[in-house]
Design an enzyme around this catalytic site. Structure first.
Site, short mmCIF file in Angstrom:
data_model
loop_
_atom_site.label_atom_id
_atom_site.label_comp_id
_atom_site.label_asym_id
_atom_site.label_seq_id
_atom_site.Cartn_x
_atom_site.Cartn_y
_atom_site.Cartn_z
N HIS A 101 23.29 2.52 -35.07
CA HIS A 101 22.69 3.71 -35.69
C HIS A 101 21.94 4.56 -34.64
CE1 HIS A 101 23.27 1.51 -39.54
NE2 HIS A 101 22.87 0.49 -38.81
N SER B 223 22.61 26.54 -15.07
CA SER B 223 22.41 27.61 -16.04
C SER B 223 22.10 28.88 -15.27
CB SER B 223 21.24 27.26 -16.96
OG SER B 223 20.70 28.43 -17.53
N LYS C 166 18.17 23.54 -14.94
CA LYS C 166 19.21 22.90 -15.73
C LYS C 166 20.36 22.34 -14.91
CE LYS C 166 19.89 23.80 -19.93
NZ LYS C 166 19.86 22.91 -21.09
N GLU D 107 31.01 17.59 -22.24
CA GLU D 107 31.08 18.32 -23.51
C GLU D 107 32.50 18.80 -23.80
OE1 GLU D 107 27.14 20.78 -24.06
OE2 GLU D 107 27.65 20.67 -21.94
#
Ligand code: ARG
Length: 462
Positions: free
Chosen positions: A161, A282, A288, A295
């Protein structure tokens, strides 16, 4: 692309050329030109067989086989002029062959049809992609094994979980993906073996009256045997469906792993550091470092499974044998194959380059009462409590630790004994994460010995 007014392949039957819309919906040359090499290999094998069986002369076959090589080099060099009016790769190649060698070109299409031709070309193309997938999976598995070996005994939290459950080892977690990609590898090999039957010579649907030798063409093209039913041979696209479903399952695995990498590389987890080579920055936030490759891999399953669904729906309800619907098979498979191979390569690159942060993993491994099960097991083993009672006692101790804002090993013996009087000092030995993972010696468990045994087994296989 050039244009022609009426089709030279069947112009005899037609008074008028096709409407522009007809041509647009009908033509596949825009995408099936990717099968040019397979088409030419199939035609060369067919021509050699026609000569060997006496259907055409040796000199015609030789002219055809050499002319096809000329056409192939034109396509490979980019000088070939593809024509939409010639609809597909098969007719584009044959028409050009006619220009190059003249009359003998007209004998190539003896004893075959575009129906067995396209099935053959497409099978050869998909077979190459199965081989590419095998190579990509092997490379990824090897990269995972290297990670697993380096950190076979590094502790980290195991989750259920996405809540801390029990400590596991980094090696064990890596090896879980080796098992998944290993099953993908076995699906790839299995499907490739099943699909390796030649459709060539099934002709339009019924076979042919020419004395062709289907074993000869099958062998020349690396097939194990000719497909045994001509109706099935021209209408079967199982190999494409198996390719897409195998790709889909693998893409699911890739997306699950990619998701873990996204989570693990976040500032909140810091379990892994992805290399600069597989990250992006970024344009506005200078701090970043984004896991874009992970992704995108996570997302690829969308189009790959989409292709699987699309082709399933195309094939559903098609009567035997060939129907033009089947021309819709290629773009789905091409796109899925491109993206599957890319995702495999990107994942391999990320895994090779990433650094597991051993200290962050260890720190997280001990938090969240991850050794509570070990404590309960100790109560069963040493004090002889029934597991349900041990579970209850441990639950009270977890609540106590939570109230004190500490972890289980930080509770004093007096605290422990206030919940169960018989608890002794010995209990602390099972509360360390190292002892926890070392104790999980059951086959397939997370103990480093078990993990190393699995690494050894896999290294012998790949
Ligand atoms: N371009 C066609 C396809 O991809 C080739 C086969 C055409 N056969 C036919 N009978 N029209 O399926």
């Amino acid at each position: 692309m050039t244009d022609q007014s009426s089709n030279q392949m069947w112009g005899g039957r037609f008074a008028a050329g096709p409407d522009a819309i007809m041509e647009a919906i009908n033509a596949s040359i825009g995408f099936d030109q990717r099968m040019a090499a397979q088409d030419i290999a199939g035609s060369r094998a067919h021509a050699a067989m026609l000569a060997a069986t006496g259907v055409i002369s040796d000199s015609d076959a030789q002219a055809i086989r050499e002319g096809l090589l000329t056409v192939l080099s034109e396509i490979q060099s980019g000088s070939f002029q593809f024509s939409t009016a010639l609809e597909d790769i098969h007719m584009n190649v044959e028409a050009r062959l006619k220009e190059v060698i003249g009359e003998p070109a007209g004998r190539l299409h003896t004893g075959r049809s575009r129906n067995d031709q396209v099935a053959t070309d497409f099978k050869l193309w998909v077979r190459d992609q199965f081989d590419a997938a095998e190579t990509g999976l092997l490379a990824l598995i090897r990269a995972l094994l290297t990670q697993a070996e380096a950190g076979a005994d590094w502790v980290m939290p195991g989750f259920t979980h996405l809540q801390t459950a029990q400590p596991v080892t980094w090696g064990h977690h890596m090896m879980a993906y080796v098992e998944m990609f290993g099953r993908d590898l076995s699906r790839v090999r299995d499907a490739r073996a099943r699909m390796n039957e030649s459709p060539l010579g099934a002709a339009a649907l019924a076979g042919t009256s020419f004395p062709i030798d289907r074993d000869m063409t099958a062998q020349a093209l690396g097939f194990d045997r000719p497909a045994a039913n001509s109706l099935d041979a021209v209408s079967d696209r199982d190999f494409a469906l198996e390719f897409l479903s195998t790709a889909s399952i693998c893409a699911v695995h890739l997306s699950r792993f990619a998701e873990e990498l996204v989570i693990w590389s976040s500032a909140q987890f810091r379990f892994v550091t992805l290399s600069d080579r597989f990250s992006t920055g970024s344009s506005i936030m200078p701090q970043k470092k984004n896991p874009d490759a992970a992704e995108l891999i996570r997302a690829k399953v969308g189009r790959i499974y989409g292709a699987n669904t699309a082709l399933m729906m195309v094939m559903k309800g098609l009567p035997l044998a060939y129907s033009k619907d089947m021309q819709e098979d290629k773009e789905q498979v091409f796109d899925a194959a491109d993206n599957w191979m890319l995702a495999l390569a990107a994942m391999e690159g990320m895994v090779k380059d990433m650094t597991a942060n051993r200290d962050s993993l260890a720190a997280a491994a001990g938090s969240g009462f991850s050794t509570a099960t070990d404590l309960a097991d100790w109560l069963v083993r040493v004090l002889g409590l029934p597991f349900r009672d041990a579970h209850h006692v441990t639950g009270s101790l977890v609540a106590m630790a939570e109230a004190q804002g500490c972890d289980l090993p930080d509770l004093t013996l007096e605290d422990m004994q206030s919940v169960h009087a018989d608890i002794t000092d010995d209990v602390y030995s099972v509360l360390t994460v190292e002892n926890s993972v070392n104790s999980r010696q059951s086959f397939g468990g997370t103990a480093p010995d078990q993990v190393r045994a699995q690494i050894k087994r896999w290294k012998a296989l790949v």
